[in-house]
Enzyme design. Structure first.
Site, mmCIF file in Angstrom:
data_model
loop_
_atom_site.group_PDB
_atom_site.id
_atom_site.type_symbol
_atom_site.label_atom_id
_atom_site.label_comp_id
_atom_site.label_asym_id
_atom_site.label_seq_id
_atom_site.Cartn_x
_atom_site.Cartn_y
_atom_site.Cartn_z
ATOM 1 N N ARG A 1 0.913 -1.584 -0.085
ATOM 2 C CA ARG A 1 -0.100 -0.098 0.286
ATOM 3 C C ARG A 1 0.577 1.446 0.069
ATOM 4 O O ARG A 1 0.347 2.563 0.488
ATOM 5 C CB ARG A 1 -1.256 -0.090 0.803
ATOM 6 N N LYS A 42 2.866 12.340 -11.444
ATOM 7 C CA LYS A 42 1.329 10.946 -11.939
ATOM 8 C C LYS A 42 2.458 9.210 -12.141
ATOM 9 O O LYS A 42 3.487 9.312 -13.196
ATOM 10 C CB LYS A 42 1.591 11.178 -13.573
ATOM 11 N N GLU A 84 8.977 18.574 -25.508
ATOM 12 C CA GLU A 84 8.122 19.394 -24.114
ATOM 13 C C GLU A 84 8.849 20.064 -22.994
ATOM 14 O O GLU A 84 7.900 21.027 -22.866
ATOM 15 C CB GLU A 84 8.702 18.087 -22.623
ATOM 16 N N LYS A 100 6.061 22.840 -14.353
ATOM 17 C CA LYS A 100 6.031 22.104 -14.054
ATOM 18 C C LYS A 100 5.005 21.684 -12.626
ATOM 19 O O LYS A 100 4.278 22.326 -12.159
ATOM 20 C CB LYS A 100 6.273 21.183 -14.025
ATOM 21 N N GLU A 134 -5.569 17.432 -11.245
ATOM 22 C CA GLU A 134 -5.110 17.755 -12.973
ATOM 23 C C GLU A 134 -6.875 18.220 -12.443
ATOM 24 O O GLU A 134 -7.912 17.267 -13.917
ATOM 25 C CB GLU A 134 -5.026 16.290 -13.614
ATOM 26 N N ARG A 194 -3.969 21.704 -14.286
ATOM 27 C CA ARG A 194 -2.461 20.579 -14.981
ATOM 28 C C ARG A 194 -3.064 20.007 -15.889
ATOM 29 O O ARG A 194 -1.999 19.688 -16.692
ATOM 30 C CB ARG A 194 -3.251 19.764 -13.718
ATOM 31 N N ASN A 233 -1.318 19.730 -20.947
ATOM 32 C CA ASN A 233 -1.181 18.998 -22.390
ATOM 33 C C ASN A 233 -1.714 19.249 -23.313
ATOM 34 O O ASN A 233 -2.349 18.539 -24.526
ATOM 35 C CB ASN A 233 -3.014 17.810 -21.943
ATOM 36 N N HIS A 262 -1.512 17.478 -26.854
ATOM 37 C CA HIS A 262 -1.237 15.890 -26.386
ATOM 38 C C HIS A 262 -3.157 15.682 -27.007
ATOM 39 O O HIS A 262 -1.900 14.608 -27.256
ATOM 40 C CB HIS A 262 -1.112 15.406 -24.831
ATOM 41 N N HIS A 271 -1.355 12.166 -28.562
ATOM 42 C CA HIS A 271 -1.463 10.652 -28.549
ATOM 43 C C HIS A 271 -2.840 10.071 -29.531
ATOM 44 O O HIS A 271 -1.987 8.848 -29.915
ATOM 45 C CB HIS A 271 -2.291 10.912 -27.397
ATOM 46 N N HIS A 310 7.067 9.763 -27.702
ATOM 47 C CA HIS A 310 5.856 10.470 -27.340
ATOM 48 C C HIS A 310 5.734 11.773 -27.947
ATOM 49 O O HIS A 310 5.486 12.918 -27.872
ATOM 50 C CB HIS A 310 6.064 10.299 -25.872
HETATM 51 N N1 LIG Z 1 4.040 10.411 -15.657
HETATM 52 C C1 LIG Z 1 4.037 11.603 -16.335
HETATM 53 O O1 LIG Z 1 3.901 12.314 -15.508
HETATM 54 C C2 LIG Z 1 4.908 11.650 -17.729
HETATM 55 C C3 LIG Z 1 4.278 12.525 -18.554
HETATM 56 C C4 LIG Z 1 5.570 12.566 -19.927
HETATM 57 C C5 LIG Z 1 5.708 11.613 -20.048
HETATM 58 N N2 LIG Z 1 5.405 10.782 -19.662
HETATM 59 C C6 LIG Z 1 6.021 8.893 -20.127
HETATM 60 O O2 LIG Z 1 7.547 8.372 -19.955
HETATM 61 C C7 LIG Z 1 7.716 7.923 -20.875
HETATM 62 C C8 LIG Z 1 9.155 8.305 -21.390
HETATM 63 O O3 LIG Z 1 9.077 8.772 -21.003
HETATM 64 P P1 LIG Z 1 10.638 9.023 -22.422
HETATM 65 O O4 LIG Z 1 10.141 9.439 -23.355
HETATM 66 O O5 LIG Z 1 11.906 9.215 -20.693
HETATM 67 O O6 LIG Z 1 11.386 7.564 -22.778
HETATM 68 P P2 LIG Z 1 12.129 6.276 -22.375
HETATM 69 O O7 LIG Z 1 12.164 5.718 -20.218
HETATM 70 O O8 LIG Z 1 11.421 5.126 -22.724
HETATM 71 O O9 LIG Z 1 13.288 6.042 -22.336
HETATM 72 C C9 LIG Z 1 13.534 7.048 -24.294
HETATM 73 C C10 LIG Z 1 14.613 5.426 -24.333
HETATM 74 O O10 LIG Z 1 16.023 6.247 -23.563
HETATM 75 C C11 LIG Z 1 17.461 5.084 -23.156
HETATM 76 N N3 LIG Z 1 17.847 6.316 -22.405
HETATM 77 C C12 LIG Z 1 16.925 6.521 -21.510
HETATM 78 N N4 LIG Z 1 18.169 7.725 -20.302
HETATM 79 C C13 LIG Z 1 19.255 7.581 -21.212
HETATM 80 C C14 LIG Z 1 20.120 7.851 -21.616
HETATM 81 N N5 LIG Z 1 20.671 8.447 -20.314
HETATM 82 N N6 LIG Z 1 21.161 7.683 -22.446
HETATM 83 C C15 LIG Z 1 20.975 6.862 -23.513
HETATM 84 N N7 LIG Z 1 19.825 6.309 -23.498
HETATM 85 C C16 LIG Z 1 18.758 6.636 -22.659
HETATM 86 C C17 LIG Z 1 16.311 3.764 -22.990
HETATM 87 O O11 LIG Z 1 16.187 2.370 -22.648
HETATM 88 C C18 LIG Z 1 14.593 4.182 -23.944
HETATM 89 O O12 LIG Z 1 14.971 2.945 -25.038
HETATM 90 C C19 LIG Z 1 6.210 6.898 -21.524
HETATM 91 O O13 LIG Z 1 5.897 6.442 -21.048
HETATM 92 C C20 LIG Z 1 5.037 8.645 -21.319
HETATM 93 O O14 LIG Z 1 4.075 8.282 -20.963
HETATM 94 C C21 LIG Z 1 4.941 10.279 -18.402
HETATM 95 ZN ZN LIG Z 2 3.772 14.592 -22.527
#
Ligand SMILES: NC(=O)c1ccc[n+]([C@@H]2O[C@H](COP(=O)([O-])OP(=O)(O)OC[C@H]3O[C@@H](n4cnc5c(N)ncnc54)[C@H](O)[C@@H]3O)[C@@H](O)[C@H]2O)c1
Ligand SMILES: [Zn+2]
Length: 367
Positions: free
Chosen positions: A123, A144, A186, A227, A237, A241, A245, A248, A252, A265
């Site tokens: 939990r 999130k 972003e 942010k 949200e 918040r 988006n 997005h 999306h 993304h």
């Molecule tokens: N929680 C939130 O508020 C929020 C907001 C925006 C996006 N997201 C989520 O974030 C995710 C996307 O995140 P992301 O863009 O960081 O991608 P990711 O975590 O998928 O990483 C992208 C790629 O980069 C590689 N990588 C990561 N760090 C590295 C580094 N320092 N050097 C070399 N390679 C590296 C990883 O292995 C992967 O192949 C999505 O799932 C999205 O839904 C969440």
């Molecule tokens: Zn985003």
């Protein structure tokens, strides 16, 4: 090391940003780390090889114990329910309890799944976010967490804030070009919803390679501040918040119809940002010319708009209508009244179709 405080109703925590900051940031949590019965790092498998030791070594020294490391599949595939279960199994096998602490070392995907593991293990146990992508300056802040369901991205999740965010920007040096594009979208979004001058400064760079590491640091800090201010006002949200988006809704739809993993993304969001500005101009909220300027800058930076030509508006609309943010079948878009001033707007199918067609024209012109 720069520190940004996040003050939500339920939690106050810090975001530390800088180069090689793990040791100094962790030392501020020495007492908590020494009290923990287990300390676990969940790490993206690619990041493990590149940067794993940077975190593990100081964490072992400061916590005074051997740190367990569990590798997750790289990127988005880690947000499968199987990985989520594997994390829980690992925590149970090594005897973790509510007194254990976990770390997420990786991009947004790793942070999302590990945050959700932290929020559900017995939990809820404390966790630290250690983002390693530009995009994760956004995802690691705000609480999130989520994993994917076969029927939809981020369909299972929770709001759960970390103990702290430790953003070592030296890890960004190994990011592939596509991930730089993804993350910078972003950053540009944060500029669009907050600050005209900052946006202009960003769009004027000839390429992202021309941004110095000092400037990168400043932009990431600025993005986090935007942010943070929004999350503090609206943790769950219900109101402002939603502004995060921007780009997005259409983005999306592009991401889903192209196939998750085929386009990042942020690359899809970049396309969605141009659509959002086109819609803002159509509705006479925003002065004409802003959408075109953004389109040209994004093209210069190397963003591809090909996916817009590959998908018809009906296909995209079918995704937009299913968006989590859509309600009662209406399309709710974040638009801009001015650069730096977002607003919510109900948009008709005709409006979106017009914007989509306009963007296709521009893309064909530059081809
Ligand atoms: N929680 C939130 O508020 C929020 C907001 C925006 C996006 N997201 C989520 O974030 C995710 C996307 O995140 P992301 O863009 O960081 O991608 P990711 O975590 O998928 O990483 C992208 C790629 O980069 C590689 N990588 C990561 N760090 C590295 C580094 N320092 N050097 C070399 N390679 C590296 C990883 O292995 C992967 O192949 C999505 O799932 C999205 O839904 C969440
Ligand atoms: Zn985003």
């Amino acid at each position: 090391m720069q520190t940004i405080s996040i003050d939500t109703k339920h939690k106050h925590y810090e975001v530390y940003v800088g180069s090689h900051i793990y040791e100094s940031a962790l030392s501020l949590y020495t007492h908590q780390l020494q009290k923990a019965d287990h300390v676990v790092i969940f790490v993206d498998e690619v990041v493990a090889n590149l940067h794993g030791e940077k975190l593990q070594k100081p964490l072992e020294t400061i916590s005074g114990k051997a740190v367990h490391v569990f590798k997750l599949p790289a990127g988005e595939s880690s947000k499968a329910v199987e990985t989520f279960m594997a994390c829980h199994s690992f925590l149970l096998e090594i005897g973790c309890t509510r007194k254990s602490i976990i770390f997420a070392l990786g991009g947004g995907a790793c942070g999302d799944v590990v945050g959700f593991v932290a929020s559900t293990f017995m939990r809820g146990i404390p966790f630290f976010q250690c983002p390693t992508t530009i995009l994760a300056h956004d995802s690691a802040v705000g609480g999130k967490t989520a994993i994917n369901h076969p029927q939809g991205k981020n369909m299972i999740g929770s709001f759960y804030q970390p103990e702290a965010v430790l953003f070592d920007v030296s890890t960004l040096s190994t990011l592939p070009q596509q991930e730089i594009l993804s993350g910078m979208a972003e950053v540009i979004k944060h500029a669009l919803i907050s600050d005209q001058q900052w946006l202009q400064e960003l769009l004027e760079f000839p390429s992202f390679a021309d941004i110095s590491s000092t400037q990168y640091l400043a932009f990431l800090v600025k993005g986090i501040q935007v942010k943070a201010a929004i999350v503090e006002e609206d943790e769950y949200e219900q109101s402002v918040r939603k502004y995060l988006n921007l780009g997005h809704t259409y983005g999306h739809a592009i991401e889903a119809s192209t196939g998750f993993g085929k386009i990042t993304h942020g690359e899809s969001v970049a396309i969605g940002l141009v659509i959002a500005l086109l819609l803002s101009e159509e509705k006479q909220l925003l002065d004409q010319g802003n959408a075109r300027k953004l389109f040209e800058a994004l093209t210069k930076f190397g963003y591809s708009f090909d996916s817009v030509l590959e998908h018809g508006i009906d296909e995209l609309l079918s995704y937009m209508k299913r968006d989590k943010k859509a309600s009662f079948g209406e399309l709710h878009f974040v638009l801009l009244e001015q650069i730096g001033k977002p607003c919510m707007n109900i948009v008709s199918v005709e409006d979106v179709t017009l914007a989509h067609e306009q963007l296709r024209k521009w893309i064909k012109e530059v081809h």
